[in-house]
Structure formats: C-alpha cells, structure tokens
Design a protein around this motif. Sequence first.
Motif, PDB file in Angstrom:
ATOM      1  N   THR B 129       0.843  -1.184   0.000  1.00 18.10           N
ATOM      2  CA  THR B 129       0.000   0.000   0.000  1.00 18.10           C
ATOM      3  C   THR B 129       0.877   1.233   0.000  1.00 18.10           C
ATOM      4  OG1 THR B 129      -1.516  -1.242   1.402  1.00 18.10           O
ATOM      5  CG2 THR B 129      -1.948   1.112   1.149  1.00 18.10           C
ATOM      6  N   PRO B 130       0.864   2.036  -1.063  1.00 21.84           N
ATOM      7  CA  PRO B 130       1.650   3.273  -1.025  1.00 21.84           C
ATOM      8  C   PRO B 130       1.026   4.259  -0.049  1.00 21.84           C
ATOM      9  CG  PRO B 130       0.509   3.042  -3.133  1.00 21.84           C
ATOM     10  CD  PRO B 130       0.194   1.815  -2.342  1.00 21.84           C
ATOM     11  N   ILE B 131       1.849   4.861   0.804  1.00 20.66           N
ATOM     12  CA  ILE B 131       1.299   5.776   1.809  1.00 20.66           C
ATOM     13  C   ILE B 131       1.777   7.212   1.594  1.00 20.66           C
ATOM     14  CG2 ILE B 131       0.836   4.091   3.632  1.00 20.66           C
ATOM     15  CD1 ILE B 131       3.587   4.785   4.791  1.00 20.66           C
ATOM     16  N   HIS B 132       2.590   7.463   0.561  1.00 20.55           N
ATOM     17  CA  HIS B 132       3.017   8.822   0.271  1.00 20.55           C
ATOM     18  C   HIS B 132       2.738   9.101  -1.197  1.00 20.55           C
ATOM     19  CE1 HIS B 132       4.985   9.439   4.090  1.00 20.55           C
ATOM     20  NE2 HIS B 132       5.606   8.279   3.953  1.00 20.55           N
ATOM     21  N   THR B 133       2.416  10.357  -1.490  1.00 17.08           N
ATOM     22  CA  THR B 133       2.272  10.730  -2.895  1.00 17.08           C
ATOM     23  C   THR B 133       3.628  11.197  -3.420  1.00 17.08           C
ATOM     24  OG1 THR B 133       1.653  12.954  -2.251  1.00 17.08           O
ATOM     25  CG2 THR B 133      -0.150  11.423  -2.691  1.00 17.08           C
ATOM     26  N   GLY B 134       3.757  11.155  -4.740  1.00 13.38           N
ATOM     27  CA  GLY B 134       5.010  11.610  -5.336  1.00 13.38           C
ATOM     28  C   GLY B 134       5.408  10.691  -6.469  1.00 13.38           C
ATOM     29  N   THR B 135       6.635  10.927  -6.937  1.00 10.63           N
ATOM     30  CA  THR B 135       7.158  10.105  -8.022  1.00 10.63           C
ATOM     31  C   THR B 135       8.315   9.282  -7.483  1.00 10.63           C
ATOM     32  OG1 THR B 135       6.545  11.822  -9.565  1.00 10.63           O
ATOM     33  CG2 THR B 135       8.084  10.184 -10.350  1.00 10.63           C
ATOM     34  N   PHE B 136       8.292   8.001  -7.768  1.00  9.48           N
ATOM     35  CA  PHE B 136       9.305   7.090  -7.246  1.00  9.48           C
ATOM     36  C   PHE B 136       9.927   6.315  -8.402  1.00  9.48           C
ATOM     37  CE2 PHE B 136       5.890   7.722  -4.226  1.00  9.48           C
ATOM     38  CZ  PHE B 136       6.574   8.205  -3.123  1.00  9.48           C
ATOM     39  N   ILE B 137      11.156   5.842  -8.174  1.00  7.10           N
ATOM     40  CA  ILE B 137      11.821   5.138  -9.272  1.00  7.10           C
ATOM     41  C   ILE B 137      11.511   3.648  -9.207  1.00  7.10           C
ATOM     42  CG2 ILE B 137      13.694   6.776  -9.646  1.00  7.10           C
ATOM     43  CD1 ILE B 137      15.450   5.109  -7.831  1.00  7.10           C
ATOM     44  N   ILE B 138      11.447   3.024 -10.402  1.00  8.62           N
ATOM     45  CA  ILE B 138      11.401   1.567 -10.472  1.00  8.62           C
ATOM     46  C   ILE B 138      12.568   1.105 -11.333  1.00  8.62           C
ATOM     47  CG2 ILE B 138       8.955   1.155 -10.046  1.00  8.62           C
ATOM     48  CD1 ILE B 138       8.458   1.220 -12.986  1.00  8.62           C
ATOM     49  N   GLU B 139      13.099  -0.037 -10.986  1.00 10.06           N
ATOM     50  CA  GLU B 139      14.289  -0.525 -11.683  1.00 10.06           C
ATOM     51  C   GLU B 139      14.176  -2.027 -11.896  1.00 10.06           C
ATOM     52  OE1 GLU B 139      16.992   0.334  -8.625  1.00 10.06           O
ATOM     53  OE2 GLU B 139      17.309   2.425  -9.161  1.00 10.06           O
ATOM     54  N   CYS B 140      15.016  -2.531 -12.820  1.00 15.40           N
ATOM     55  CA  CYS B 140      15.232  -3.966 -12.909  1.00 15.40           C
ATOM     56  C   CYS B 140      16.600  -4.230 -12.285  1.00 15.40           C
ATOM     57  CB  CYS B 140      15.226  -4.451 -14.355  1.00 15.40           C
ATOM     58  SG  CYS B 140      15.683  -6.186 -14.532  1.00 15.40           S
ATOM     59  N   VAL B 141      16.676  -5.131 -11.316  1.00 13.71           N
ATOM     60  CA  VAL B 141      17.959  -5.392 -10.663  1.00 13.71           C
ATOM     61  C   VAL B 141      18.447  -6.817 -10.870  1.00 13.71           C
ATOM     62  CG1 VAL B 141      17.852  -3.569  -8.952  1.00 13.71           C
ATOM     63  CG2 VAL B 141      16.785  -5.749  -8.461  1.00 13.71           C
ATOM     64  N   GLU B 142      17.964  -7.496 -11.896  1.00 11.06           N
ATOM     65  CA  GLU B 142      18.570  -8.775 -12.248  1.00 11.06           C
ATOM     66  C   GLU B 142      19.007  -8.661 -13.693  1.00 11.06           C
ATOM     67  OE1 GLU B 142      18.864 -11.541  -9.844  1.00 11.06           O
ATOM     68  OE2 GLU B 142      20.433 -11.431 -11.343  1.00 11.06           O
ATOM     69  N   TYR B 143      20.296  -8.900 -13.947  1.00 10.71           N
ATOM     70  CA  TYR B 143      20.840  -8.649 -15.272  1.00 10.71           C
ATOM     71  C   TYR B 143      20.059  -9.420 -16.338  1.00 10.71           C
ATOM     72  CZ  TYR B 143      23.929  -8.419 -19.213  1.00 10.71           C
ATOM     73  OH  TYR B 143      24.430  -8.205 -20.466  1.00 10.71           O
ATOM     74  N   CYS B 144      19.619  -8.704 -17.375  1.00  9.90           N
ATOM     75  CA  CYS B 144      18.750  -9.338 -18.366  1.00  9.90           C
ATOM     76  C   CYS B 144      19.188  -9.002 -19.781  1.00  9.90           C
ATOM     77  CB  CYS B 144      17.307  -8.922 -18.136  1.00  9.90           C
ATOM     78  SG  CYS B 144      17.067  -7.149 -18.098  1.00  9.90           S
ATOM     79  N   GLY B 145      20.425  -8.576 -19.973  1.00 12.81           N
ATOM     80  CA  GLY B 145      20.911  -8.349 -21.332  1.00 12.81           C
ATOM     81  C   GLY B 145      21.289  -6.896 -21.591  1.00 12.81           C
ATOM     82  N   TYR B 146      21.557  -6.668 -22.858  1.00 15.14           N
ATOM     83  CA  TYR B 146      22.085  -5.408 -23.385  1.00 15.14           C
ATOM     84  C   TYR B 146      21.530  -4.144 -22.718  1.00 15.14           C
ATOM     85  CZ  TYR B 146      23.057  -2.016 -27.155  1.00 15.14           C
ATOM     86  OH  TYR B 146      23.443  -0.955 -27.883  1.00 15.14           O
TER      87      TYR B 146
END
Lengths: 560, 159
Positions: B129-146
Amino acid sequence: MSATMLLLEVSIILSFVFVILFFMYYKYLTVKTGMDNASDESDYYDSSSYFREKRKSNGAISTSAFVLTDSKSIGLRYLMTSLVFFFIAGTFGVIMRVSLIEPTPTLFAHREVLYDILTTEHSILMIYMWAVGSAFGLAYYLLPTFLKIKNDKYGNISSWAYWIYVLGGIFILLSRTSTRWYYYPPLALQLNPYGAGSMNWLAVIGMEMIFIGIAIASITVIRMIIFDRSQEVPMTKMPLFAWGVLFTLIMFLASAPFMMAALVMLFYDFFNPIFFTGVGGSSPISFAELFWVWGHPIVYIAILPQFGLIYEIIPKFTGKKIFSYSSGVLALGLLMPLSELVWGHHLLNSGLGLAWGLFFTTASFAVTIPSAITVFNYIATLWSAEKIRLTVPMLFVINGIFDFIIGGITGVMQSTLVINEEVHGTYWITGHFHFIFMGITTGIAFAAIYMIWPSLTSGRKYDQRLANWHLSLTAIGSFIMSIGWTVGGFLGMPRYVSGYFARFQVYQDIAIAGGVIIGIGQLFFLANLIKSLLEEPSTSPSNVLEEVYKLPSPGAVGGD
Amino acid sequence: MNSKAKIEALWIIGVLVVLVVAAGINIYTTESPNFTIATKETPSSPIPGNTTVVYVEGVQWSWLFTTYNSTGKHTTTDGVTLTVNHTYTFVITSIKGSHQFAVIHDLYIPQFDVQAYAVPGQNNTITFTPIHTGTFIIECVEYCGYLHYEMRGYLTVVA
C-alpha cells in the motif's frame, strides 16, 4: 579458395603442429627420464624435489616451476598465474569503473556491451582465478613446510589439475561472456552480444574445467594434509592455516557437484533447451538454486584460508601465540556446515515466500557466530601482545580485520528479510563483499606474498616505501570505493548496470575515485616486484612465515 | 575457569545474544502490516476488499503494467500511476521478447522496499500500500541483457 585447397592447407598445418608437439614430447620425455634416473641414484623418490634442492632455487619465482612437479613449484605456478589474472581482472575493473563516469552511456560506442563483458570477466576471474588461485598457491607453497611433509608424491596429478584449471580460466577470458558470474539461464542461452555473449558456451566449458581442476587439486591437498602430514605434527596441533585450507576444500567438494551438474545441464540446454527455460514446467529458478548451493560456499572459500593465514601472520609480528587455538579451529569448522545452509538468502525475493525466507535469514545470522569468534580471537591476540611490529604485512592484516568488521556487519544487516528486500540487487551487496574481498582475500594474500618475498625472489628484499604506498592506496581506495557503493546501494542504486539514474551520480563518482586509487596502488606492487628482481640478492632466501615453524598451543585453556 | 576461558565464554555469549536479538527483530518485522514479500502464487479470485491487481510483465527490455477495470484493459510501459492509501497486488512474470525464451528480471521499487523476481513460467505476487504521494523510481535489478539498465522508469502515486 576451394574446399579441397582449404582442407589441404589445414591438414598440412595440422601435421606441422603434430610434428612439433611430438618433438616437444620427445624432448620432455628425454629430460624427464634423465631426471628420474639422477634422482633414483641419489635415493630420492621424487625427481622434482631432488632437482629443486640440487639447484638451490628454494621456491623462487622462475619458469622452472612450470616444469617441476613438487608442491612448492605447483604453489608457485598458482601464485604466478593468480597474480597475472589479478592484474588482468583488476584492469577490467578499473576500466569498467571509469566507463561509468556519466549516467547515460554515450562515451564509447556500445559501452553497454563493453561494460557487461568487463564486469562479468572481472567477477569470474577475480573469484576463481585470483581468490581461489592465490589460496591454492599459498596452500601448496606453505603447507609442506607447515606440516613437515616428506612424502610429496602427487605432483603429477596436481600438475594436471593446474593445467586444466588455467586453461579453463583462459577459456573464460577468451569467451568474452557477459552473463554475470551466476550464469542464470535463459539469459545464458542467448548466444548473441545483446544477451550472454556470442561465445558463452565457451565460458560454460571453461567454468567446468576450472571446477574439475579445483576438484582434483582439492583432493590432493586434502590428502597432503590428512595422510602425508609428518608424524611430528598431530592433527590437534596442526597450524590453523592447514585447518582453514582443509575445511575450505571439504566445503568445496561438498558443494561444487551441484554447480558442476547444473553447468552440464546448462550446456545441454544450448542444443536442446529443456532444463531451465521456464517452458513446459521447467523453472529457471532451479538453476539459480543449484548455483547458489555452490555460490554461497565459494565466497567462504575465498576467505577461510585467509582467516587461517591471519592466525599464522599475527604471532610473527606480536611474538605471542594465538589467543585461543581451539576456538579458532571451532570457528573455522563451524563456517563449513553453516555456509551450506544459507544459500537461499540470495533468492529471497524470487518467490520463496515467508517460511523459507525466515529459515535462510536465521541461518545467515548463525554465520555471525564463527565470524565473530574469529575476529574476537584476532583482537584478543593483538590486545594481549606487548608490542606489535607494524610492518606492511601486519598493517594488511589490521586493515583486513577492519574491513571484515564493516563487511560482516553489512552482511548481518542484509540478512534481515526487510532490509534484504531493500538492498538485494543493489550496490550495497557489491560494497559488502568488496569490503571483505579487498580486505581479507586480497589484503591477506598480499600480506603473505610480502612475507615470503625473500624466498620468491631468491634472497631479495622488497622496497618498504613502495610496499607502504601499495598498502595505503589499496586500503584507502577500497574503503572509498566500497563506502560509496554501500551508501548508494542503500538508496536504491542498482548494481550490474551500464547506465544509472542521474541521482546516483555522486556515489558512482566516489566509487570511480576509489577504484582508480586501488588501480594505482597495484602498480606500486608491480614496480616493487620489478625493482627487487633487478637488484642483486642481499638477504637469505628463507622467509619469516616458514622459518622454524613453531606449533601452536595444544588447547585454549593451556595458559601462556 | 581461568581468565582466558572466561573471555572466550563471554564473547560466545555476547555473539549469541546479538544473534538472538537480530533474529528476533527479523521475525518481528515480518509481523508488521507494512511488511510484504514476494510469494510464488497467483492471487486467488475474488480479490479481497478494495485491492487492485496490477499485472506486471518484464520483457527485454521494459516493464509492462496492465490493469483491468470497467473500461477495459490498460497497459503502460515503464511506469504506472497508483492511488495513495490503496492496496495493490502486483502479479509479476516475465514474457519473451524477440528471443526464443523469456529471461529472469527483478522488479525493484527502492523507496517502497518492494522487490520481486519476474520469472518465466511463474507468477510472483506481492501486495503493498503506497502511503506517500510523489514520483518514485522503479528498476530492474537482475541482469537481463544489453539494455538492462534501461528497464527502469517512474511510478507515480497520486492522491
């Protein structure tokens, strides 16, 4: 060119190669027979040790180590190749660090591919060729002295193991793989520069060869420690370095088969993808699990022998015995079973769920016990010493203990489920293990190399000033680099990426500075080596680590 | 018992205390209502309460976020907009791009302490449940190529 012509040329070239190979084999056989006869006449069982003693080389760096097959020469081979691979992989590390100077890769064309190759090669070569290689080198080099071994007759097998292992390392280097050191399929099956690298199959073969080499060498060293040990050195009084090596190699033999089997299955997948594709009920996670059953013990394989070496180095500069021999053995021994129980903490977010997560995290906390006992043992030994001679090797040891405490505490933190979810896959992890690998694995290997320097260079001294520079720059650089990663990683900076959010620029810059400092530091080591090899021998070729090896006290409660 | 054995006993006890406390904290935090961890399951239907299911698919090399509502299917790439104080269930998997097989990814939202692997042929579920408004980063953290590093984006939480 027609096919017939090509075939003709290939067969001519091949026959030349075979003629040359036959000639080399003939020469080798002639020399070998001569050596065997000469040593037989002088009542030596093993021609290599006879020739080594006759030539009085006493285990110095020379090409003859690659021909002779006594333990000291095998150790020298491992040491030399591990140093070569250390500099290759280190150069890769510095280049890839510098390539991260800007958040979006524009500096080089296809920087992503370059970065992926460099980072993969750096990790595989550093772990398997430097950490394992230097540990084997020191084990083969030092154990015959420590254990007063007379019956040194498995040199041929060790020699084979060495060549398989080095060829595996060269294959890894040539394969230009970019799949990361854990080879996760199905990415590992994507044989193109945008996936795992066009020649990833060669890396899989190379890795399997490294495993076979280490497995054979492990068995010979275990044999050396348990059976070939002199009667004067009972098991209960064995040097702690021997205990460390013994536990490490048992750990290796217990866990490596999982990865060896997984690699064979992965190789089969290149032709007929059935095992790890995620299609038809197969799961890629099963490879990850097989890998980490091995992959967690390997990180202890890179520190256990060095833990043992610290126990050998400290008494030489404090003049005091190790505070507690028995708890030292206990701690090293405990790490062996515990390391096999914690592999799941690398996969906590892969869908293992809460129950498995709690099991693996709790088991990971238990690793604290042996690690902390070991560190307390070092501290107690240093504490009770009247005076400590702060030579370069001793400073490496102190820096190693310092780094290990930071790396250990970050390790305990990240084995909490909540924190693991925050830091898994980020630079925090990179920082955590670089603290340990730079402080313990690299630092202690260099400490030992500095201590056996007069023997390695047949009676030359190393330059104190250059060695101090090497030490300081390595210590400061690795601290700066790892601390930048640890802080950035905690804020969410992902590892193993060739580009990053601009908000992480400052942490990357700190790490770049640290990496470059480490790189410059290693040049001082190289300069030191060249300088002392150019000088005339000025001291005895014996070294402080091996000379008059005193047995440690039989028990913890033995008083002083 | 001489002083040496005493010190040894002391440090073993000290380490054990640290171990028990750390393990206790570890178990205690998992009881917290804010705690969430990826599990290998597909959410049961019907979905409880006012939870919204977001289907997340990792592909080489972007994240696809799909929601279903009365107006149909909505897919966004490398970003999704959520409502604050509303519970979301992410169902995460990996689908194949141009290559023969899908690969492993790892969805990571650092500021939410949310992380889950995207595994081909497997659904991983994580509820938060997000409890703060705003913009947050999302990332991929398992190496998946180029273009692994470009598998990232922004997650917006609005009131």
